[in-house]
Design an enzyme around this catalytic site. Structure first.
Site, PDB file in Angstrom:
ATOM      1  N   CYS A   1      28.078 -64.708  99.173  1.00  0.00           N
ATOM      2  CA  CYS A   1      29.491 -64.076  99.544  1.00  0.00           C
ATOM      3  C   CYS A   1      29.726 -65.098 100.577  1.00  0.00           C
ATOM      4  CB  CYS A   1      29.756 -62.933 100.222  1.00  0.00           C
ATOM      5  SG  CYS A   1      30.065 -61.515  98.799  1.00  0.00           S
TER       6      CYS A   1
HETATM    7  P1  NAD Z   1      28.749 -60.278  90.293  1.00  0.00           P
HETATM    8  O1  NAD Z   1      28.265 -62.123  89.616  1.00  0.00           O
HETATM    9  O2  NAD Z   1      27.052 -60.017  90.776  1.00  0.00           O
HETATM   10  O3  NAD Z   1      29.361 -59.685  88.444  1.00  0.00           O
HETATM   11  C1  NAD Z   1      29.812 -60.271  88.487  1.00  0.00           C
HETATM   12  C2  NAD Z   1      30.050 -59.818  87.333  1.00  0.00           C
HETATM   13  O4  NAD Z   1      31.575 -59.322  86.562  1.00  0.00           O
HETATM   14  C3  NAD Z   1      29.476 -59.951  86.130  1.00  0.00           C
HETATM   15  O5  NAD Z   1      28.343 -59.239  85.881  1.00  0.00           O
HETATM   16  C4  NAD Z   1      29.952 -60.435  85.030  1.00  0.00           C
HETATM   17  O6  NAD Z   1      29.488 -60.734  84.122  1.00  0.00           O
HETATM   18  C5  NAD Z   1      31.311 -59.980  85.006  1.00  0.00           C
HETATM   19  N1  NAD Z   1      32.545 -60.231  84.326  1.00  0.00           N
HETATM   20  C6  NAD Z   1      32.584 -61.025  84.168  1.00  0.00           C
HETATM   21  N2  NAD Z   1      33.959 -61.124  83.272  1.00  0.00           N
HETATM   22  C7  NAD Z   1      34.522 -60.014  82.865  1.00  0.00           C
HETATM   23  C8  NAD Z   1      34.534 -59.447  81.649  1.00  0.00           C
HETATM   24  N3  NAD Z   1      35.981 -60.887  81.483  1.00  0.00           N
HETATM   25  N4  NAD Z   1      34.776 -58.325  81.051  1.00  0.00           N
HETATM   26  C9  NAD Z   1      33.491 -57.821  82.254  1.00  0.00           C
HETATM   27  N5  NAD Z   1      32.387 -58.154  82.905  1.00  0.00           N
HETATM   28  C10 NAD Z   1      33.378 -60.083  83.699  1.00  0.00           C
HETATM   29  O7  NAD Z   1      29.830 -60.627  91.274  1.00  0.00           O
HETATM   30  P2  NAD Z   1      29.546 -59.919  92.579  1.00  0.00           P
HETATM   31  O8  NAD Z   1      27.859 -59.941  93.539  1.00  0.00           O
HETATM   32  O9  NAD Z   1      29.371 -58.252  92.067  1.00  0.00           O
HETATM   33  O10 NAD Z   1      30.938 -59.951  93.294  1.00  0.00           O
HETATM   34  C11 NAD Z   1      31.935 -59.687  92.365  1.00  0.00           C
HETATM   35  C12 NAD Z   1      33.091 -60.007  93.047  1.00  0.00           C
HETATM   36  O11 NAD Z   1      33.006 -59.416  94.806  1.00  0.00           O
HETATM   37  C13 NAD Z   1      32.930 -60.934  94.378  1.00  0.00           C
HETATM   38  O12 NAD Z   1      34.729 -61.814  94.052  1.00  0.00           O
HETATM   39  C14 NAD Z   1      32.401 -61.316  95.681  1.00  0.00           C
HETATM   40  O13 NAD Z   1      33.086 -62.137  95.692  1.00  0.00           O
HETATM   41  C15 NAD Z   1      33.713 -60.327  96.045  1.00  0.00           C
HETATM   42  N6  NAD Z   1      31.547 -59.509  96.655  1.00  0.00           N
HETATM   43  C16 NAD Z   1      30.537 -59.449  97.047  1.00  0.00           C
HETATM   44  C17 NAD Z   1      29.703 -58.841  97.787  1.00  0.00           C
HETATM   45  C18 NAD Z   1      27.890 -58.729  97.579  1.00  0.00           C
HETATM   46  O14 NAD Z   1      27.465 -58.933  98.095  1.00  0.00           O
HETATM   47  N7  NAD Z   1      27.351 -59.492  95.841  1.00  0.00           N
HETATM   48  C19 NAD Z   1      29.798 -58.635  98.894  1.00  0.00           C
HETATM   49  C20 NAD Z   1      31.407 -58.455  98.961  1.00  0.00           C
HETATM   50  C21 NAD Z   1      32.469 -59.132  97.843  1.00  0.00           C
END
Ligand code: NAD
Length: 424
Positions: free
Chosen positions: A267
Site C-alpha cells: 500500500c
Molecule cells: P491482492 O493482490 O492481495 O488481491 C487482489 C485479488 O483480486 C487477487 O487475488 C486477484 O487474483 C483478484 N482479482 C483480480 N481480478 C479479478 C477478477 N476479475 N475476478 C476475481 N478476482 C480478481 O490485493 P490486496 O492487498 O487485497 O488489495 C486489494 C485492494 O485493496 C488494493 O487496491 C489495495 O491497494 C487495497 N488495500 C490493500 C490493503 C492491504 O493491506 N493489503 C489495505 C487497504 C487497502
C-alpha cells in the site's frame, strides 16, 4: 443484525478479510476469485493468505460462505458486490486500473440481466475520480442502467493493517463511505450497523481521497522519523527515546512513529507513488511526497553501509532475519528485504535468509540464495541483518554475533558482540 447477500470480488488480503468478517456479522458471502485452488482453500476453512485469526473466521462461518469463479453469476445471486481487486503500480508509478476496469465490465453485464437493484461498493484503493469517471461509465454502458437510480454505487476504502486485519475490521477507528444517494448510503450503513463504530459519510471523490491522504500521511510520518533517526544516530541520541517522548503529545501520537529501514508492503509505496504521478498530471510538484519516497529508498542502503563499517562483505555470508514487509504477514510486496538482499549480492556477499511464514512468497524474488530451515541457522553466518521484527526474533541467542538491526530487537541490542541500530 441484518443478513445480506454479498459478493466479494478478489480473495487477496482485503477481499479475504472483508468477506470473512462480513460473514461473521451474519451475512451470506460469495467469494469470487480466478484461482480455483484458492477458492477451494476458502471453502475448506483455510485462508489463502497468512493473517492471524482468518482461518478461524472461515471455519466458524463456513455455512454462510461459498465461492465462485463466475463473477457475473455471483453478482446476479447477491444484492451487494464489494470490489476488492488489486490496483498495482504501473512501471511509471501511476495506478494500473485494469483489474478495476475488467470487473466493472463483468458486473455491468450481470446488472443488465438482473431485475433487482444491486449495490456496488469499491473497496480497492483508487484515485479520486476513478469511481465516477471509470467504474460508473463502464457499469452504465454494460448494463444499460443509470447509476444511483437503477443500481447503487459507493466508495468504501479499506484501512486494515496486515497482521491485525481482523481486529482492525471489528474495531476500526472509522468506516469511510463515499455516496451520492440516500438509498445506497442506507445499504452501507446497514452493513456496518452492528459494528458500533463511527461512520464518516461523504461524497465519492472525497472518500477516495481520504484513503490516499491517510496512507500518504502515515508514510510521511515514517520517513520523517527516519530522517530524524539518521540525525539522532550521528549525534549518538537514541531516536526511539526521542519518539517516545515526542509521541506523548496527543497532537502527534506515538503510532507509526518509529525509525528504521522504512516502509514496504502493498500500500504505502504504491499509493504514494500513484499520488505523486496524479499530482504531476495535474501540474503540481509534490515535493513532500517525493522526499518521503526518497528517504524510504535510502534507508535499506544505510543498513548495508553500516555493516560495511564493520567488515568487507565481499566473500562473506550474511544472514537476513525476516523477509515479509512486516511481522505477522506473509506479504513480501515491496519488502525492505528485497533491496537489502539485492545490495548484498551485488557487493559479493552470499545470503542466508529466514522468515517464519514468508519464505515461499519470497523465493521467486531470489531463487538462488539459501533459505534456512530455522532462524538459528541464520545466526551461524558472519553477520546478521534484522529486517522484520517478528516476535520470535526476541528469543534468539545473539551472544557473540555481529548484528545490524533495522527494527529494534531489544535482545539483540542488549547481548550481541557488535550491534548497530540503523537509527539508534
Ligand atoms: P491482492 O493482490 O492481495 O488481491 C487482489 C485479488 O483480486 C487477487 O487475488 C486477484 O487474483 C483478484 N482479482 C483480480 N481480478 C479479478 C477478477 N476479475 N475476478 C476475481 N478476482 C480478481 O490485493 P490486496 O492487498 O487485497 O488489495 C486489494 C485492494 O485493496 C488494493 O487496491 C489495495 O491497494 C487495497 N488495500 C490493500 C490493503 C492491504 O493491506 N493489503 C489495505 C487497504 C487497502
Amino acid at each position: 443484525m441484518y443478513e445480506l447477500n454479498i459478493a466479494v470480488i478478489g480473495t487477496g488480503y482485503v477481499g479475504a478479510v472483508t468477506g470473512a468478517c462480513l460473514a461473521n456479522l451474519g451475512n451470506t458471502i460469495i467469494f469470487v476469485g480466478r484461482n480455483k485452488e484458492k477458492l477451494n482453500l476458502i471453502e475448506s476453512g483455510k485462508s489463502p493468505i497468512f493473517e492471524p485469526g482468518l482461518d478461524q473466521l472461515l471455519i466458524d462461518n463456513n455455512e454462510r460462505i461459498s465461492t465462485m469463479t463466475d463473477l457475473s453469476d455471483a453478482v446476479y445471486k447477491t444484492d451487494i458486490t464489494f470490489i476488492c481487486v488489486g490496483t498495482p503500480s504501473k512501471f511509471d508509478g501511476s495506478i494500473d486500473l485494469q483489474q478495476i476496469n475488467d470487473v466493472s465490465v463483468a458486473i455491468g453485464k450481470s446488472l443488465a440481466t438482473s431485475e433487482k437493484r444491486h449495490t456496488i461498493i469499491v473497496k480497492s484503493t483508487v484515485l479520486p475520480g476513478t469511481t465516477e469517471q471509470l467504474v460508473i461509465p463502464v457499469l452504465e454502458r454494460e448494463s444499460g442502467k443509470k447509476a444511483f437510480l437503477e443500481f447503487g454505487i459507493a466508495s468504501n476504502p479499506e484501512f486494515l493493517k496486515e497482521g491485525s486485519a481482523i481486529e482492525d475490521f471489528f474495531h476500526t477507528d472509522r468506516v469511510v463511505i463515499g455516496v451520492n444517494d440516500p438509498e445506497t448510503e442506507n445499504v452501507i450503513k446497514k452493513i456496518y450497523s452492528s459494528l458500533n463504530v463511527p461512520i464518516f459519510s461523504t461524497n465519492i471523490k472525497t472518500s477516495e481521497m481520504i484513503k490516499y491522504v491517510s496512507n500518504a500521511f502515515l508514510a510521511t510520518k515514517i520517513s520523517f522519523a527516519n530522517e530524524i533517526g539518521n540525525l539522532c544516530k550521528q549525534m549518538e541520541i537514541d531516536s526511539y527515546e526521542v519518539f517516545r517522548g515526542v509521541g506523548l503529545d496527543t497532537r502527534i501520537s506515538p503510532h507509526f512513529f518509529r525509525s528504521g529501514i522504512g516502509f514496504g508492503g502493498s500500500c504505502f509505496p504504491k499509493d504514494v507513488r500513484a499520488l505523486i504521478a496524479h499530482a504531476r498530471n495535474l501540474g503540481i510538484d509534490p515535493r513532500v511526497l517525493k522526499a518521503v519516497m526518497g528517504t524510504n529508498e535510502d534507508q535499506p542502503v544505510k543498513m548495508v553501509e553500516l555493516l560495511k563499517h564493520h567488515m568487507d562483505i565481499s566473500g562473506k555470508t550474511v544472514g537476513v532475519l525476516g523477509l515479509s514487509f512486516k511481522p505477522d504477514s506473509d506479504d513480501v510486496r515491496e519488502s525492505r528485504a528485497i533491496p537489502i538482499i539485492r545490495l548484498l549480492i551485488e557487493q559479493g556477499a552470499a545470503v542466508i535468509a529466514f522468515d517464519p511464514v514468508a519464505m515461499d512468497n519470497f523465493k521467486p524474488h531470489f531463487p538462488d540464495i539459501h533459505f534456512a530451515e530455522t532462524a538459528e541457522e541464520v545466526l551461524a553466518t558472519d553477520a546478521i541483518l534484522i529486517v522484520t521484527e517478528w516476535k520470535e526474533f526476541e528469543n534468539l541467542d545473539y551472544r557473540g554475533k555481529i548484528i545490524i538491526d533495522g527494527r529494534r530487537i531489544e535482545k539483540a541490542r542488549k547481548e550481541s558482540k557488535i550491534y548497530e541500530g540503523v537509527c539508534w
